[in-house]
Write an enzyme that holds these catalytic residues in place. Sequence first.
Site: not given
Length: 276
Positions: A111-113, A115
């Site tokens: 869900g997070c590019g 992080c």
Amino acid sequence: MAVRRKATTQISRLAHRAGGTTAANRMVPKETPVAFSFAGTTHAVMMASPADFEDFALGFSLTEGIIAAPEEIEAIEVEYLGAGIDIQIRLKNRANTRFQARRRRLAGPVGCGLCGIESIEEAMRSVDAVGSSKLTLGVEDITRSVKLLSNVQPLHTETGAVHAAGFYVPGKDIVMAREDVGRHNALDKLAGALAKAGISGASGAVVVTSRVSVEMVQKTAAIGAAIIIAVSAPTALAIRTAETAGMTLVALVRGDDFDIFTHPDRVVCGVAKHVA
């Protein structure tokens, strides 16, 4: 030699419906840790679908600015480990020197590019300008591109649980598409596939099944595409970034309906009317 991994697996579950509850099987996508290692050192670990590894490695290297062209990679080797995949990427001398000078470490779950990026400056890196593109699309191109993308998603058809990124060229339709459990991963895989095929990003539009976050705009600009088309909504930062880059951002495509958030001159759609 390790056995290559399938991107899906069959599981059993209880299916509750109006008529009752029954035991049934279902195909679900796999998530696998995929490490990108440069010069023998792990640089990034992404949770991804175990497929299209070379496209993924090449595309990630390009969209993250690690390389400027595919020719800067000397070799890509995929190692199948017990817990995941390690992709060893060897850079040629000049690219390796440049990479070592700006090396950073990140960890990117689905869900997070962004992080794990260590500085605000890195997260807000400048985006490639694409404003010089003369490509235009008609209304029918926007709606057609999304419809055609849905026809080339075998993993989604099987599981209903993965994202896709495709490349639409007017007159040629979807010329390339990739799928992954992560929307950023699908776009990186597409970037790598386009680069390997020698397809210019300026020749068409990126089409995605996800929302448009800032990193999706950054990666689209790195591909060289001046138009991104999305099924879901964009974030405010993605809109500002697309505006600055000269990119046309089209989102919320639902059949014949869609919204144009930036640089509408590339979409030929007649007289504009204000809607709430």
